[in-house]
Scaffold this active site. Structure first.
Site, PDB file in Angstrom:
ATOM      1  N   GLU A 124      39.858   8.499  81.351  1.00  7.09           N
ATOM      2  CA  GLU A 124      39.948  10.155  81.631  1.00  7.09           C
ATOM      3  C   GLU A 124      40.868  10.929  80.399  1.00  7.09           C
ATOM      4  OE1 GLU A 124      39.960  13.039  85.111  1.00  7.09           O
ATOM      5  OE2 GLU A 124      41.425  11.799  85.087  1.00  7.09           O
ATOM      6  N   ALA A 182      49.535   9.108  86.105  1.00 10.97           N
ATOM      7  CA  ALA A 182      48.782   7.907  86.683  1.00 10.97           C
ATOM      8  C   ALA A 182      47.285   8.352  86.611  1.00 10.97           C
ATOM      9  CB  ALA A 182      49.043   8.167  88.176  1.00 10.97           C
ATOM     10  N   GLU A 187      43.289   7.865  88.607  1.00  8.03           N
ATOM     11  CA  GLU A 187      42.813   7.435  89.880  1.00  8.03           C
ATOM     12  C   GLU A 187      41.624   6.625  89.827  1.00  8.03           C
ATOM     13  OE1 GLU A 187      40.964  11.384  88.610  1.00  8.03           O
ATOM     14  OE2 GLU A 187      42.782  10.619  88.266  1.00  8.03           O
ATOM     15  N   ASN A 188      41.547   5.756  88.785  1.00  8.97           N
ATOM     16  CA  ASN A 188      40.248   4.910  88.790  1.00  8.97           C
ATOM     17  C   ASN A 188      39.926   4.233  89.891  1.00  8.97           C
ATOM     18  OD1 ASN A 188      40.597   4.733  85.691  1.00  8.97           O
ATOM     19  ND2 ASN A 188      42.528   3.434  86.375  1.00  8.97           N
ATOM     20  N   HIS A 234      48.610  11.877  95.766  1.00  9.79           N
ATOM     21  CA  HIS A 234      47.558  12.716  94.905  1.00  9.79           C
ATOM     22  C   HIS A 234      46.639  11.670  94.372  1.00  9.79           C
ATOM     23  CE1 HIS A 234      46.820  15.576  91.629  1.00  9.79           C
ATOM     24  NE2 HIS A 234      46.266  14.636  91.131  1.00  9.79           N
ATOM     25  N   GLU A 235      46.677  10.598  93.903  1.00  9.13           N
ATOM     26  CA  GLU A 235      45.737   9.709  93.346  1.00  9.13           C
ATOM     27  C   GLU A 235      44.812   9.100  94.415  1.00  9.13           C
ATOM     28  OE1 GLU A 235      45.414   9.373  90.121  1.00  9.13           O
ATOM     29  OE2 GLU A 235      47.359  10.844  89.851  1.00  9.13           O
ATOM     30  N   GLU A 274      41.602  18.170  90.476  1.00  8.95           N
ATOM     31  CA  GLU A 274      43.159  18.159  90.276  1.00  8.95           C
ATOM     32  C   GLU A 274      43.984  19.191  91.128  1.00  8.95           C
ATOM     33  OE1 GLU A 274      44.209  15.679  88.817  1.00  8.95           O
ATOM     34  OE2 GLU A 274      42.708  14.993  87.607  1.00  8.95           O
TER      35      GLU A 274
END
Length: 918
Positions: A187, A320, A322-323, A355-356, A378
């Site tokens: 990303e 971080a 988020e894959n 968050h992730e 986001e």
């Protein structure tokens, strides 16, 4: 080919459906080879296939396109007749029909099909062009490709880079030996640096991944392993095919790791991977992940979609990512050491993990259609991470700290060089710059404002409906508004378009006039300029108490509301507070009388902590914009002398630092008195908290102690400097001494650096020794943040040189740039001298941070010209927006200096405040 250049998006005449990707990294040579077979649907006549590729070497002889028509039943093209045999026919003209004779036969229509026999034909491109500037690969075929499914095969090679993007290497130590691991970070638009692909969020496909890796290493990807074959020193690892997803969510990590694991109640295996020997540090994040997955399953009314979730700490990683099913983190965002991590570190791990994992639904399951809608990912993940953290740790009062998010959004969005939440993207190089406080923090803040307006239950049900409707697909901002409008019956689109399609926000001025409250909105700029923006503003206010809250939508520039009760003789001292609990994304400006009443209410503890925060923060912003005298701001700050709430004091300290800096430029002769005033202001809370933790004290008190002591050290408070030095000496002799626990270490390190000079660098050298001895990333960053606070410019230069040395990981170099006011010029000269090295050595997302950190602190119009001249011949698309914003901040600071210098009686006011007896 020219028609494909300088386009923001790829042409859509061919779309990917499935990737069969194989990668073979060489961790010693830092190279990789690969092949990809992409199932492509050709949907329009074309002899071109255009996809993304960057920094790859393509084996043009390996590129081919094979139609897969034989596997596709063309119901519109009758027919291969099956009865006792088959009929071969030759289609000699374009047609949708096949007409043949049949009589006295019973035809089973379900058995009728037509299968072309040209499936063996392979199309090889006559030309393969890599356009590095546009990061595209254009395949030019000699003839038009057949419509329908086909397989595009490509062989390629690449380099495991050291810029933390694409397919890159990260360095770690195992048994004292440095080793490389291979990691992906795709990303926003860097999957193209690993394999040729349609690298856009809307081009979703499934992924079947195979890795050839050294047999002793752990190889992870988005999905569980289905087969592992060892062949001598190498093994081939195959993974389950993924659900449909965007390229930026594909992930691969290869290296040596330990892990801890557990399962959710519905059987999802959750693991936290980290460097060998650090498994215990993953236990807290594992606990947070298990709790968060359950909470999100209920909140979104959709279970976690994958069979496993891996979270992994990467030594060289920024933040971080988020894959899907394999979330990567920098070590400070995932690992927590009970003995050496501070309370603030624990809180960060919780909020980042929350968050992730929110992205697994909001971003991965439902994905933004294009980067213009990044804020959907986001902003929402930021907001909901507070919801999850508050549920898991209610004693942290995390929603009060959400105000830090709002304030960061307001600060950036007060610039003329800000941008709307929905922002046009014309080139991949521009995407990195919008991963900023607008997308994350303003986005989160307007979501909170909307949730407050619609109500929590209605908001949650509408979100669940939105996710179910767009699961495994893409969505735009208007799709979210439609779901919320449908669920609430409110004009959400009309209301929210004013917040997402135009930049900025209003300041709402309030005054009492003829027994009425008059509300007037105007666009706020930190420069003090006026704008012509207008918003639909959800206004809330209380008068004299919180028992009754009034709410309405301010839809015009000016509105009045009855205020007879508020204006009566019995209420001459009653306060009015707008934006109750700071749920709205706007500033408030009170007339002098109302401001005085609020100051009195603060002193008498009549207001909530969030409202005390808001009054202070708005006043600071108005002062910077030269709409409020500094004398008034300082007088208001004095009302917070007995403040004990973390979020309020933390902001008070932040504003203190900024006022000290601007005063050093505007009125250096007043610095002794201004420092004394702020020392006095913090003394009450400092004495209440002390240096040592008290049994059973709150998480927030633990965080506050470190911030207050750090501030007193920065202000030169002698008792703090002496005590910090004593405790630091004990720490040097015993790293486990109870005299210097993690929560106050930064305060001690900063205090040590205040006493360092170019002729006495013992403290600096001691801190470098601690840095080199620790393997805890959080400790290293604590030290890096402290080193540049030294007031000696020569020492600051040494710190800056150290930050670019191999001893500091790339993502951590930025922490060495927060230099003292005395070090600004040295930092600017160093930056110019090292610009070429910085551009060459750091990933695109880090370079803007260098620019902002070095340029923004200045406060003179002359410096603006100097910076502009330097960058005139060094234009770079990835820093263009950041540079403009940084220069605007310098202009704002310079105007603020002029405003302060013009204030009459400021010196007398500061002296009175510095020596006021309480």
């Amino acid at each position: 080919m020219e028609q494909f250049r300088k386009q923001p998006r790829l042409p859509k005449f061919a779309l990917p459906k499935r990737y069969d990707l194989r990668l073979k990294p060489d961790l010693s040579a830092c190279k990789f080879a690969g092949s990809v077979s992409i199932d492509v649907d050709v949907v329009a006549d074309t002899r071109f296939i255009v996809l993304n590729a960057a920094e790859l070497s393509i084996n043009s002889g390996s590129v081919s396109f094979s139609p897969r028509n034989s596997s596709k039943i063309h119901n519109m093209y009758f027919c291969l007749i099956k009865f006792a045999g088959s009929v071969s026919i030759d289609v000699v003209a374009d047609t949708r029909f096949i007409v043949l004779n049949a009589a006295e036969l019973s035809i089973n229509s379900g058995s009728v099909s037509f299968s072309p026999r040209n499936s063996s034909k392979v199309f090889e491109p006559s030309k393969v062009d890599l356009v590095e500037e546009d990061e595209i690969m254009v395949l030019d075929f000699a003839e038009t490709l057949p419509l329908g499914l086909g397989v595009l095969a490509i062989g390629f090679e690449g380099t495991l880079n050291d810029k933390m993007k694409g397919f890159y290497r990260s360095i770690y130590e195992h048994n004292g030996e440095k080793k490389n691991m291979a990691v992906t970070q795709f990303e926003p638009a860097d999957a193209r640096r690993c394999f040729p692909c349609w690298d856009e969020p809307a081009c979703k496909a499934t992924f079947k991944i195979t890795l050839d890796v050294p047999s002793e290493l752990v190889a992870l990807s988005n999905m569980p392993v289905i087969e592992e074959k060892v062949n001598g020193p190498l093994k081939t690892v195959s993974y389950q095919e993924s659900p449909i997803m965007s390229t930026y969510l594909v992930a691969v990590v290869i290296g040596l790791f330990d892990y801890v694991e557990d399962h959710t109640p519905d059987g999802i295996k959750v693991r936290v991977y980290c460097q060998v020997g650090k498994a215990d540090q993953g236990k807290f994040a594992l606990k947070v992940a298990l709790g968060t997955l359950g909470l999100y399953k209920d909140y979104f009314a959709v279970p976690y979609p994958l069979p496993k979730l891996d979270m992994i700490a990467i030594p060289d990683s920024d933040g971080a990512m988020e894959n899907y099913g394999l979330v990567t983190y920098c070590e400070t965002a995932l690992l927590y050491d009970e003995q050496h991590s501070a309370a603030a570190n624990k809180q960060r791990v919780a909020t980042v993990v929350a968050h992730e994992l929110a992205h697994q639904w909001f971003g991965n399951l439902v994905t933004m259609e294009w980067w213009a809608h990044l804020w959907l990912n986001e902003g929402f993940a930021t907001w909901v991470s507070y919801l999850a953290t508050d549920s898991l740790f209610p004693e942290w009062k995390i929603w009060t700290q959400f105000l830090d998010e709002t304030t960061a959004g307001l600060r950036l969005d007060g610039l003329a060089e800000s941008h709307p939440i929905e922002v046009e993207i014309n080139h991949a190089a521009e995407i990195d710059e919008i991963f900023d406080a607008i997308s994350y923090r303003k986005g989160a803040s307007v979501i909170r404002m909307l949730q407050s307006y619609l109500g929590a239950e209605c908001f949650q049900k509408s979100l669940a409906s939105y996710i179910k409707r767009h699961a495994y697909s893409n969505a735009k901002t208007e799709d979210l508004w439609a779901a919320l409008e449908e669920g609430s019956g409110e004009p959400v689109t009309k209301l929210m378009n004013t917040w997402t399609k135009q930049m900025g926000y209003p300041v709402v001025s309030v005054k009492v006039k003829d027994q009425k409250l008059e509300f007037e909105q105007s666009q706020f700029f930190s420069s003090g300029c006026t704008g012509d923006g207008q918003w639909i503003v959800p206004i809330t206010f209380c008068c004299g108490s919180y028992e009754k809250k009034t709410s309405f939508l301010l839809q015009t520039k000016l509105e009045t509301h009855d205020a007879k009760e508020f204006s009566s003789d019995n209420n001459k001292t009653a306060w009015i507070k707008l934006n109750v609990d700071q749920t709205g994304f706007y500033r408030v400006k009170y007339d002098e009388e109302l401001a005085a009443r609020l100051r009195h209410a603060i002193e008498n503890k009549h207001l909530t902590a969030t409202d005390r925060f808001g009054i202070l923060d708005d006043s600071y912003a108005l002062c910077m914009a030269s709409q409020l005298p500094l004398t008034s701001l300082l007088t208001l700050m004095a009302a917070y002398r007995e403040e004990l709430e973390y979020i309020v004091l933390s902001n008070l300290i932040s504003i203190t630092y900024k006022v000290v800096r601007i005063m050093a430029d505007a009125k250096p002769e007043l610095m002794d008195n201004i420092n004394q005033f702020f020392i006095n202001l913090l003394q009450y809370s400092a004495e209440k908290l002390g240096w040592d933790a008290k049994q059973g004290e709150s998480h927030l008190d633990a965080m506050l102690r470190g911030e207050i002591l750090t501030a007193l050290a920065m202000l030169g408070h002698k008792e703090t400097l002496n005590e910090a030095s004593r405790r630091f000496d004990a720490f040097l002799n015993d790293r486990n001494t109870p005299l210097l626990p993690p929560d106050i270490r930064k305060a001690a390190y900063v205090a040590v650096m205040q006493l360092v000079t170019s002729s006495n660098k013992a403290g600096f050298e001691s801190l470098l020794r601690v840095y080199r001895e620790t393997d805890l990333s959080q400790e290293k960053i604590r030290i890096l943040r402290s080193l540049p606070s030294c007031p000696d410019p020569a020492v600051v230069l040494e710190v800056l040189k150290f930050s670019l040395s191999p001893e500091v990981r790339s993502q951590d170099a930025i922490y060495g740039l927060g230099v003292s006011k005395e070090g600004r010029e040295v930092a600017w000269t160093w930056f110019k001298d090292n610009w070429d090295f910085i551009v060459k050595s750091f990933g695109g997302f880090l370079i803007p941070r260098f620019v902002s950190a070095v340029v923004s602190p200045f406060a003179s119009f002359e410096k603006v010209k100097e910076v502009e001249e330097f960058f005139a011949s060094r234009e770079k698309a990835s820093v263009a927006r950041t540079l403009k914003q940084s220069l605007e901040r310098v202009n704002i600071n310079a105007n603020w200096v002029k405003s302060i210098q013009a204030e009459k009686n400021l010196g007398d006011a500061v002296q009175e405040l510095a020596y006021r007896k309480y």
